[in-house]
Motif scaffolding. Structure first.
Motif, mmCIF file in Angstrom:
data_model
loop_
_atom_site.group_PDB
_atom_site.id
_atom_site.type_symbol
_atom_site.label_atom_id
_atom_site.label_comp_id
_atom_site.label_asym_id
_atom_site.label_seq_id
_atom_site.Cartn_x
_atom_site.Cartn_y
_atom_site.Cartn_z
ATOM 1 N N PRO A 158 0.910 -1.295 0.009
ATOM 2 C CA PRO A 158 -0.112 -0.017 -0.035
ATOM 3 C C PRO A 158 0.880 1.273 0.046
ATOM 4 O O PRO A 158 0.695 2.152 -0.767
ATOM 5 C CB PRO A 158 -0.875 -0.280 1.346
ATOM 6 N N ALA A 159 1.917 1.224 0.644
ATOM 7 C CA ALA A 159 2.947 2.571 0.852
ATOM 8 C C ALA A 159 3.440 2.714 -0.564
ATOM 9 O O ALA A 159 3.413 3.623 -1.045
ATOM 10 C CB ALA A 159 4.015 2.330 1.836
ATOM 11 N N LEU A 160 3.714 1.533 -1.382
ATOM 12 C CA LEU A 160 4.518 1.588 -2.811
ATOM 13 C C LEU A 160 3.387 2.570 -3.444
ATOM 14 O O LEU A 160 3.744 3.108 -4.441
ATOM 15 C CB LEU A 160 4.904 0.179 -3.204
ATOM 16 N N ALA A 161 2.022 2.001 -3.435
ATOM 17 C CA ALA A 161 0.937 2.484 -4.330
ATOM 18 C C ALA A 161 0.713 3.855 -4.045
ATOM 19 O O ALA A 161 0.699 4.349 -4.981
ATOM 20 C CB ALA A 161 -0.349 1.563 -4.127
ATOM 21 N N ASP A 162 0.866 4.379 -2.653
ATOM 22 C CA ASP A 162 0.793 5.664 -2.590
ATOM 23 C C ASP A 162 1.669 6.395 -3.080
ATOM 24 O O ASP A 162 1.364 7.712 -3.640
ATOM 25 C CB ASP A 162 0.710 5.763 -0.897
ATOM 26 N N VAL A 163 3.005 5.904 -3.056
ATOM 27 C CA VAL A 163 4.137 6.979 -3.727
ATOM 28 C C VAL A 163 3.801 6.973 -5.321
ATOM 29 O O VAL A 163 3.940 8.079 -5.895
ATOM 30 C CB VAL A 163 5.381 6.337 -3.294
ATOM 31 N N LEU A 164 3.827 5.603 -5.783
ATOM 32 C CA LEU A 164 3.546 5.667 -7.461
ATOM 33 C C LEU A 164 2.266 6.532 -7.942
ATOM 34 O O LEU A 164 2.475 7.330 -8.799
ATOM 35 C CB LEU A 164 3.629 4.451 -7.819
ATOM 36 N N ARG A 165 1.320 6.441 -7.001
ATOM 37 C CA ARG A 165 -0.022 7.315 -7.446
ATOM 38 C C ARG A 165 0.298 8.794 -7.538
ATOM 39 O O ARG A 165 -0.105 9.426 -8.442
ATOM 40 C CB ARG A 165 -1.087 7.185 -6.452
ATOM 41 N N GLY A 166 1.015 9.107 -6.945
ATOM 42 C CA GLY A 166 1.373 10.458 -6.960
ATOM 43 C C GLY A 166 2.569 11.073 -8.054
ATOM 44 O O GLY A 166 2.943 12.047 -8.088
ATOM 45 N N SER A 167 3.231 10.017 -8.273
ATOM 46 C CA SER A 167 4.548 10.382 -9.223
ATOM 47 C C SER A 167 4.574 9.428 -10.676
ATOM 48 O O SER A 167 5.389 9.957 -11.307
ATOM 49 C CB SER A 167 5.910 10.095 -8.404
ATOM 50 N N VAL A 168 3.905 8.675 -10.988
ATOM 51 C CA VAL A 168 3.884 7.997 -12.094
ATOM 52 C C VAL A 168 2.513 7.841 -12.602
ATOM 53 O O VAL A 168 1.519 7.413 -12.006
ATOM 54 C CB VAL A 168 4.432 6.382 -11.558
ATOM 55 N N THR A 169 2.337 8.205 -14.128
ATOM 56 C CA THR A 169 1.240 7.879 -14.906
ATOM 57 C C THR A 169 1.312 6.619 -15.505
ATOM 58 O O THR A 169 2.508 6.300 -16.124
ATOM 59 C CB THR A 169 1.013 8.980 -15.991
ATOM 60 N N ALA A 170 0.563 5.713 -15.301
ATOM 61 C CA ALA A 170 0.542 4.050 -15.918
ATOM 62 C C ALA A 170 -0.639 3.990 -16.616
ATOM 63 O O ALA A 170 -1.803 4.014 -16.102
ATOM 64 C CB ALA A 170 1.056 3.268 -14.542
#
Length: 338
Positions: A158-170
């Motif tokens: 969940p912490a990984l997802a939180d960080v990538l949600r704000g920094s990576v468009t996938a």
């Protein structure tokens, strides 16, 4: 250490081998006595001095720096600190080398001595005799190992997802070496409109499929049986390596980075989710302890962001940067030029 949450338990398990390394370098190599009169020592010089493997010397110096027993100098070399000189060198009034030697015959300490000397991973299981990589080809071990990775990932993802949600468009994510698929599942749950595929060994993928199905995400997360060191599949704009690169040496990480660069579209993103050392490789302690485990069990270690940038930038990636997640874990993100 007081256990306050799952991150503390993960950290405790990750530290399992570190004390064995400390006992080995004090008892077998008398490291602090041999370094005490030197103004500075690099990992290469330590390897030559003690007749040990250079990767093991590098991991050892980072761990000892995190303990405060050596000090990192601006050029990356180290020197012995006052505490090490007072308590862990010949002639010290309080010479705790003798106390340390009481644990030198433990199997873990003897294994650390062997890894230091040879640079080769220790057996994962003393009774079986095989290292981790060979054991992963066996279905029963692969299933047990994957269950362990899934348990840790349930907390970390969940912490990984939180960080990538704000920094990576996938749009489509390739989870390379993705084991149970826990990270791929967390990412597609957190990033609406995304899909993913887990690429892992044939001995792992049945467990991957079952785990993904149990989460009700088989329609969004596919599974691909294969070898990540062969050509990677195209059609994905994010490549995630979660707790993968610490298993490998720089040459193999370069192979993976090149494979990702070739397969990603322009503007695609590579994400390395792992425990990373600080830029000076003086810690933090949790990460340094985990790096010892990786030294003992694999041909890898934990890396700093500058070390990874030195691999990724020549391959062609840009904007290499780190963002923390939780419990000492973090992501190093790099982009393929648009």
């Amino acid at each position: 250490m007081t256990i306050l949450g799952p991150g503390d338990i993960v950290g405790l398990v990750n530290s399992t081998h570190a004390t064995d390394l400390f006992v080995a370098v004090v008892s077998e190599f008398d490291i602090f006595t041999r370094l005490a009169d030197r103004e500075a020592t690099t990992a290469r010089q330590l390897a030559d001095l003690l007749e040990i493997d250079e990767r093991a010397a590098d991991v050892t110096l980072t761990y000892l720096a995190a303990l405060g027993l050596v000090e990192r100098l601006p050029d990356g070399a180290v020197r012995v600190t006052q505490a090490a000189g007072q308590y862990l060198t010949a002639g010290a009034e309080i010479d705790l080398r003798h106390y340390t030697r009481m644990s030198s015959d433990r199997p873990g300490s003897r294994a650390a001595v062997e890894v230091l000397r040879t640079g080769q991973p220790a057996a994962w299981d003393v009774d079986e005799g095989d290292d981790w990589l060979n054991r992963m080809s066996q279905n029963d071990f692969a299933e047990t190992f994957t269950a362990g990775m899934n348990a840790r990932g349930t907390y970390l993802s969940p912490a990984l997802a939180d960080v990538l949600r704000g920094s990576v468009t996938a749009n489509r994510i390739l989870d390379v070496g993705g084991s149970s698929g826990i990270y791929a599942c967390s990412l597609v749950s957190a990033l609406p409109g995304t899909s993913a595929a887990v690429l892992d060994l044939p001995s792992v993928v049945d467990t991957s499929r079952a785990s993904i199905a149990a989460r009700g995400l088989s329609d969004r997360v596919d599974v691909i049986a294969g070898d990540m060191f062969t050509e990677l599949p195209r059609g994905f704009d994010v490549h995630l390596y979660s707790n993968v690169w610490h298993d490998w040496d720089p040459a193999n990480i370069t192979k993976l980075a090149k494979a990702s660069f070739a397969a990603l579209p322009p503007g695609g993103v590579l994400v390395d989710h792992d425990m990373h050392l600080n830029d000076t490789k003086s810690g933090p302690l949790r990460e340094a302890e985990f790096s010892v485990w990786m030294m003992m069990a694999t041909v890898g270690k934990c890396y700093s962001t500058p070390e990874l940038a030195d691999i990724l930038t020549p391959v062609g990636f840009e904007d290499v940067h780190l963002r923390p997640t939780t419990a000492g874990y973090s992501v190093v993100i790099a982009r393929k030029p648009a």
